[in-house]
Design an enzyme around this catalytic site. Sequence first.
Site, PDB file in Angstrom:
ATOM      1  N   GLU A 188      14.248  -0.937  -6.365  1.00  0.00           N
ATOM      2  CA  GLU A 188      13.760   0.173  -5.881  1.00  0.00           C
ATOM      3  C   GLU A 188      14.989   1.519  -5.873  1.00  0.00           C
ATOM      4  O   GLU A 188      14.895   2.030  -4.859  1.00  0.00           O
ATOM      5  CB  GLU A 188      12.989   0.547  -4.801  1.00  0.00           C
ATOM      6  CG  GLU A 188      11.428  -0.294  -4.958  1.00  0.00           C
ATOM      7  CD  GLU A 188      10.480  -0.398  -3.672  1.00  0.00           C
ATOM      8  OE1 GLU A 188       9.432  -0.407  -3.898  1.00  0.00           O
ATOM      9  OE2 GLU A 188      11.245  -0.202  -2.491  1.00  0.00           O
ATOM     10  N   GLU A 213       5.174  -4.752  -7.778  1.00  0.00           N
ATOM     11  CA  GLU A 213       5.081  -4.750  -6.550  1.00  0.00           C
ATOM     12  C   GLU A 213       3.539  -3.955  -6.263  1.00  0.00           C
ATOM     13  O   GLU A 213       3.896  -2.889  -6.747  1.00  0.00           O
ATOM     14  CB  GLU A 213       6.033  -4.014  -5.573  1.00  0.00           C
ATOM     15  CG  GLU A 213       7.334  -5.033  -5.334  1.00  0.00           C
ATOM     16  CD  GLU A 213       8.175  -4.456  -4.203  1.00  0.00           C
ATOM     17  OE1 GLU A 213       7.794  -3.616  -3.508  1.00  0.00           O
ATOM     18  OE2 GLU A 213       9.328  -4.488  -4.362  1.00  0.00           O
TER      19      GLU A 213
END
Length: 644
Positions: free
Chosen positions: A150, A305
């Site tokens: 991320e 995710e």
Amino acid sequence: MGLTRVPGLLFGGDYNPEQWPEEVWAEDVALMVEAGVNMATVAVFSWSRLEPRRGEYDFGWLDRVLDLLHANGIAADLATATATPPPWLVREHPEVMPVTADGVRLEFGSRQGYCPSSPVFKEHVVRLATTMAERYKDHPALALWHIGNEYADHTLECFCPESAAHFRRWLARRYDGVEGLNAAWGTSCWGQHYTDLAQVEPPRTAPGPVNPAQVLDWRRFCSDALLELFEAEKAVLRAVTPGVKVTTNFMSILHGLDYWKWAAAEDLVSDDAYPDPADPASHVAVALSYDLMRSLKRQPWLLLESAPSAVSWREVNAPKPPGMMRLHSLQALAHGSDGVMFFQWRQAKYGPEKFHSALLPHGGTETRVWKETLALGADLGRLAEVAGAHSPAEVALVLDWDSWWGLEAPESMPSNRLKLKELLLAWYAPLHARGIAVDLAPPGRDLSEYKLVIAPNLYMAGPELTAYEGELVVGPFSGVVDESDRVRDGGAPGPLRDLLGVSVEEWWPLPDGTAQETSLGTARTWAEWVRPEGATPLAHYRGGDLDGLPAVTRKGRATYLSCLLDDVTPVLDDVLTRAGVTGVEVPAGVEAVRRGGYLFLLNHTNEAVRVALPYPGTDLLTQTGMHGEVELAARDAIVLKEIR
């Protein structure tokens, strides 16, 4: 070949065995097999465990985890473990930690704590990635490399001296010396003329507004600086394991990183998505982000995710009610994902994410979420044939990160109420409701395959759209500045002026709580004083200072909106008809998405609805034939395979 060597659809999640006693691992893997898991993401935040001291490695535990996964038929999305530096590195080299615009160096104790420009951090990152690649290059569990995590979530930028030097090197490549920079930044304003690039610093906190051109280049630089880090690791992995694909997990539609550039550097696009269960419209916004993921490389992608139930970082972390985990997972598949991965496998006992849901909750295998995990694994097995399917779209939304960064500059704009995500959603939502497939595209891409192209905003528009010959819609405040944020000669819409047949005399931002009526509806945020130059008015302003002036115009194939309408449906209906684009008629709250030869029908409401099928087929989820009108239960879905 699919996304990886694993056949069918990918299913699994982040697995953090280092948080658990080793005797738990066998239970974990046995339950993974029971659930149908075929991939686990491992070692994302494991640097401090893999290299507890400089140059001293402890790979034994990870070896055993990978061996255990492989022995049970589970592949690994193996992280290079570089998402967070270990304490010893930070204490030996505190300069690797990022510095804020106010000059505060952040402390160790969270994650993603690093300066993207730090040569020390980069050296250690490359060394660890090399060590990981050499050790696991032949491990049979390895199916995908996962770099970082991320990017730009916690650390997008750093204002330390090392970052400043990196910024100056970046500027030197972009501009032909200091005079080129002065011209681009307009430094004759406010006495900012530079005589040497060495005088340039990042846009740190200053007495007043900072030069917006400098801020724009800083946004570009920050995206590129992080991308350099990613590519340094990728080069190592490519050299050692050329046959293993590389990814990093995106964060849907993220302001900080130019995902067009980033996707070009990846082998496959992956995304983390967390729609809010408490927001009844969240499925629309996440569908837009999924369509971006599919569009970035114009091929299937991977949801890396998602949350089985509640997350841990909202002010109120609402759980997903029964059926929503499945529904959200099927939505990702509908929009092109070749799998559904979750954060995380086993729910943590400690740390900031201990209340974040997991496929295996604190309560174990007697819980509702675990039972839904088992059911979802079975569903994904039934849908295996969907992997790799792709459908072309007839409509494209234009998204340009440079325009986004310029539009949302923190100061100096006519209004700070123009938000690009909201402008995109204003058009996407009614397209989504009609079951019309949408791609996203940068303005420089060949758009000839689309029947309709919509640019909700192109603040920094160049001449690229003038080559497009299909039906075109352009939103307000477009064509305003060039690539250096300098106002176009002659004013807006700049290079689109002849195409649109209008000129904008004056911006008319609307104060909060006010409205401007038009003959097609109400505008509450933005309007413009427009002069037609060959365009025909389709709608006029009514009342107020703009009374009688054009609000919406058309010249040939191009429509221009000078305002932000509460509802763009009247304009959209017109251009869809002109373009010959049709969708799938479904009740409100039901999403219809075509993917290859499959039609996904997803009921996002809390009530059963009747849906008319456009053709007879077989529902892959129930293996039953269907035709005519069928009932779709609340939060239920049909994946219809056409009978040919």
